[in-house]
Design an enzyme around this catalytic site. Structure first.
Site, short mmCIF file in Angstrom:
data_model
loop_
_atom_site.label_atom_id
_atom_site.label_comp_id
_atom_site.label_asym_id
_atom_site.label_seq_id
_atom_site.Cartn_x
_atom_site.Cartn_y
_atom_site.Cartn_z
N ASP A 140 -2.21 -0.04 6.03
CA ASP A 140 -3.34 0.39 5.22
C ASP A 140 -3.67 1.82 5.64
O ASP A 140 -3.96 2.08 6.81
CB ASP A 140 -4.53 -0.54 5.49
CG ASP A 140 -5.75 -0.22 4.64
OD1 ASP A 140 -5.83 0.91 4.10
OD2 ASP A 140 -6.63 -1.08 4.53
N ARG A 188 0.34 -1.35 1.51
CA ARG A 188 -0.21 -2.59 2.03
C ARG A 188 0.57 -3.82 1.56
O ARG A 188 0.53 -4.86 2.21
CB ARG A 188 -1.67 -2.73 1.62
CG ARG A 188 -2.59 -1.70 2.26
CD ARG A 188 -4.03 -1.91 1.84
NE ARG A 188 -4.20 -1.77 0.40
CZ ARG A 188 -5.35 -1.96 -0.24
NH1 ARG A 188 -6.43 -2.30 0.43
NH2 ARG A 188 -5.43 -1.80 -1.55
N TYR A 225 -15.40 8.81 -6.11
CA TYR A 225 -13.97 9.14 -6.21
C TYR A 225 -13.79 10.65 -6.29
O TYR A 225 -12.94 11.24 -5.59
CB TYR A 225 -13.40 8.45 -7.44
CG TYR A 225 -11.97 8.79 -7.77
CD1 TYR A 225 -10.92 8.18 -7.10
CD2 TYR A 225 -11.67 9.70 -8.79
CE1 TYR A 225 -9.60 8.49 -7.42
CE2 TYR A 225 -10.37 10.00 -9.12
CZ TYR A 225 -9.33 9.40 -8.43
OH TYR A 225 -8.02 9.69 -8.76
N THR A 234 -0.38 4.67 -15.49
CA THR A 234 -0.01 3.79 -14.38
C THR A 234 -0.84 2.52 -14.44
O THR A 234 -1.78 2.40 -15.21
CB THR A 234 -0.28 4.48 -13.02
OG1 THR A 234 -1.69 4.67 -12.88
CG2 THR A 234 0.44 5.81 -12.93
N ASN A 245 0.07 9.79 -1.24
CA ASN A 245 -0.25 9.38 -2.60
C ASN A 245 -1.24 8.23 -2.67
O ASN A 245 -1.93 8.06 -3.69
CB ASN A 245 1.06 8.98 -3.31
CG ASN A 245 0.81 8.20 -4.58
OD1 ASN A 245 0.43 8.75 -5.60
ND2 ASN A 245 1.01 6.88 -4.51
#
Length: 253
Positions: free
Chosen positions: A60, A39, A151, A186, A86
């Site tokens: 997106d 994005r 999630y 990350t 990913n």
């Protein structure tokens, strides 16, 4: 690790940062032509400018029309034979405070984002008789964690889809696998660390240790370790590996 032909064209969603950025760089170094999709145009352009990928596409992943258009433009340069799905997002909340909107957000990005990208690349892969589809799932697709039910549910769905699609495509020359990292160092994880610090008053080191304790090696996974697993799955030597959910998690699974 295997080398890839420059004729290979890899599309990496969520390629502007974190694991996606490292995957793009690793595939590029191995010889593939790489398009990063996401994005944030600025972040994607930076990856290309640094020589870690060759092209950028803005979309997106939750928007199927945008994904189809961006992938069609990328494929016009050269057919896509590697997809690394990913792109993802993580939000945490107690289950009783996880409303339908939260579940939808996690579903649309983490699961449907994989579906949209996969459906966009499949026709050309079938036409050429070769392809590698790799979804970056999570250990949350293989076990449960508290406070991330939405999630975790979406990541379980990714693993289930991978297993089913691999069987559907078993005789086509296309393999379908999931790579399931544990807690990985990350900027996405930094958000979880900040949340732990804010809610518990712990220091950053203490918050990192709270996450790293899930890994029997007592550390966070590195993006490079995830990317090397992806690279192996892209090679000819992994042609018999399909329908798998490979944990990169120091023995947690």
């Amino acid at each position: 690790m295997p080398g890839l032909s420059r004729s290979s064209h890899a599309l990496v969603t969520g390629g502007g940062r974190g694991i996606g950025r490292e995957v793009a760089a690793t595939l590029s170094r191995a010889g593939a032509s790489v398009t990063v999709l996401g994005r944030n145009r600025e972040a994607l352009d930076a990856v290309v400018a640094e020589g870690l990928a060759h092209f950028a596409a803005v979309a997106d992943v939750a928007d199927p029309a945008a994904v189809n258009s961006a992938i069609a433009q990328a494929a016009a340069r050269h057919p896509i034979d590697i997809l690394v799905a990913n792109a993802g997002a993580a939000e945490s909340a107690p289950f009783v405070k996880s409303d339908a909107a939260l579940f939808r957000r996690m579903w649309e990005v983490n699961f449907l984002g994989v579906v949209h990208a996969t459906q966009a690349v499949l026709p050309s892969m079938k036409a050429t008789g070769r392809g590698r589809i790799i979804a970056i799932a999570s250990t949350a697709g293989l076990k449960g964690y508290p406070y991330v039910a939405a999630y975790t549910a979406a990541k379980h769905a990714v693993v289930g889809m991978v297993r089913s699609l691999a069987l559907e495509l078993a005789t086509t020359g296309i393999t379908v696998n999931a790579v399931c990292p544990g807690f990985t160092d990350t900027d996405l994880l930094s958000g979880s660390i900040d949340t732990i610090m804010r809610k518990t008053g712990r220091s950053r080191d203490e918050a990192v240790a709270e996450l790293a304790k899930h890994n029997p090696q007592g550390r966070l996974v590195t993006p490079a370790e995830v990317a090397d697993t992806v690279l192996w799955l892209c090679g000819d030597g992994a042609g018999a590996i399909t329908g798998q959910a490979i944990a990169v998690a120091g023995g947690e699974i």
